[in-house]
Design an enzyme around this catalytic site. Sequence first.
Site, mmCIF file in Angstrom:
data_model
loop_
_atom_site.group_PDB
_atom_site.id
_atom_site.type_symbol
_atom_site.label_atom_id
_atom_site.label_comp_id
_atom_site.label_asym_id
_atom_site.label_seq_id
_atom_site.Cartn_x
_atom_site.Cartn_y
_atom_site.Cartn_z
ATOM 1 N N LYS A 77 0.825 -1.217 0.000
ATOM 2 C CA LYS A 77 0.000 0.000 0.000
ATOM 3 C C LYS A 77 0.854 1.259 0.000
ATOM 4 C CE LYS A 77 -4.301 -1.692 1.998
ATOM 5 N NZ LYS A 77 -5.243 -1.596 3.127
ATOM 6 N N LYS A 128 -5.550 -10.409 -5.493
ATOM 7 C CA LYS A 128 -6.714 -10.721 -4.667
ATOM 8 C C LYS A 128 -7.896 -9.824 -5.068
ATOM 9 C CE LYS A 128 -7.222 -8.325 -0.493
ATOM 10 N NZ LYS A 128 -7.387 -8.078 0.918
ATOM 11 N N LYS A 137 -11.731 -4.869 -2.097
ATOM 12 C CA LYS A 137 -12.813 -3.903 -2.211
ATOM 13 C C LYS A 137 -12.327 -2.523 -2.618
ATOM 14 C CE LYS A 137 -13.732 -4.233 2.726
ATOM 15 N NZ LYS A 137 -12.531 -3.791 3.418
#
Length: 341
Positions: free
Chosen positions: A112, A197, A200
């Site tokens: 991230k 993956k 969301k």
Amino acid sequence: MTRVFSGIQPTGHLTLGNYLGAMRRWAEVDQHRADSLFCVVDLHALTMEHDPARVRRLSRQTATLLLAAGLDPEVCTVFLQSHVDEHTRLSYLLECVATDGEMRRMIQYKEKAAKERDRGGSVRLSLLTYPVLMAADILAYGTDEVPVGEDQAQHVELTRDLAVRFNQRYGQAFVVPRATIPRVAARVMNLQDPTRKMGKSDDSGAGVVYLLDEPDAVRKKVLRAVTDSGRDVVYDRAERPGLANLLDVLAACTGGNPESLADVYDSYGSLKKDTAEAVVEVLRPVQARHRELCADPAYVEGVLRDGAEKARALARPTVDRAYRAIGLLPPVAEPSLSAAR
Ligand code: AMP
Ligand code: TRP
């Protein structure tokens, strides 16, 4: 009784990955066999650039979807992290046993942070320390088991390390928890890029099935899933990730096993069609219940209020004990009590 704790971030619309990898198991298994707490971890949603109104909206929606997925406030505790101060209180103590090197090794942080820097943004300090807050979430409740998808295994390992280290240095304060990862669908992959993956916060929704997607949108996404160049249907996660992902999803939705399902199909087309219908059927009752709950927001608020109260009462003594153990004096006794002494 076994204590179970898990959390979910209100950082985007919930996906099929969240449902198959985590929520469904919480509802079908964990809440009935253990004393369980499920938390919308709203503080974690502040670790990346965020819009306050969106966090508010998604926190409410995430809590509503947890109930729609079958969490029953009569048997488990559902609440928002920011409603229980013990999480941040404990997080600071754990920051005093964690090291910065340990934090910088976390895969999710590295990914991230790199993404944020690539976009020219700055990395919030809370993104680095977030696994410590997650450890506090878990340890505050004397948790035995943490049911999560595979991506969270490293964070639960860190939680164990911090618990053991704290206990060794300052005396037995925490239960050392362990992650429980599902056998199928531990990692549902993005339908457009099966090496990633299904998340969301993914930028493009084309490879992500959301829990609130209309049936036709679900069908379209599954039928357009990227598969591999082979023609035969075999289950091979390394060599044929797109196909394996569809088999995993179908297996998770129908209760089958991905290897044996591979033998049943001789074309990608029929596998995709059946997978799409299986997903639509799994989502149907969740969506119906979600519509009902949206019509009664006061009910959801009441659940969250009661949940926070129960959670506070559970966490307080554990966190107080840790404060004493690490060397902090208790606040002075109430005046009436000290006068009596
Ligand atoms: P998050 O969306 O990161 O807040 O994750 C909430 C829970 O869902 C965690 O237990 C995750 O491990 C799980 N989860 C999230 N995405 C997936 C996925 N694609 N496959 C399986 N589990 C997932
Ligand atoms: N970090 C987890 C995730 O991204 C969410 C989470 C926060 C969590 N606190 C937790 C999960 C405690 C389990 C237990 O999915």
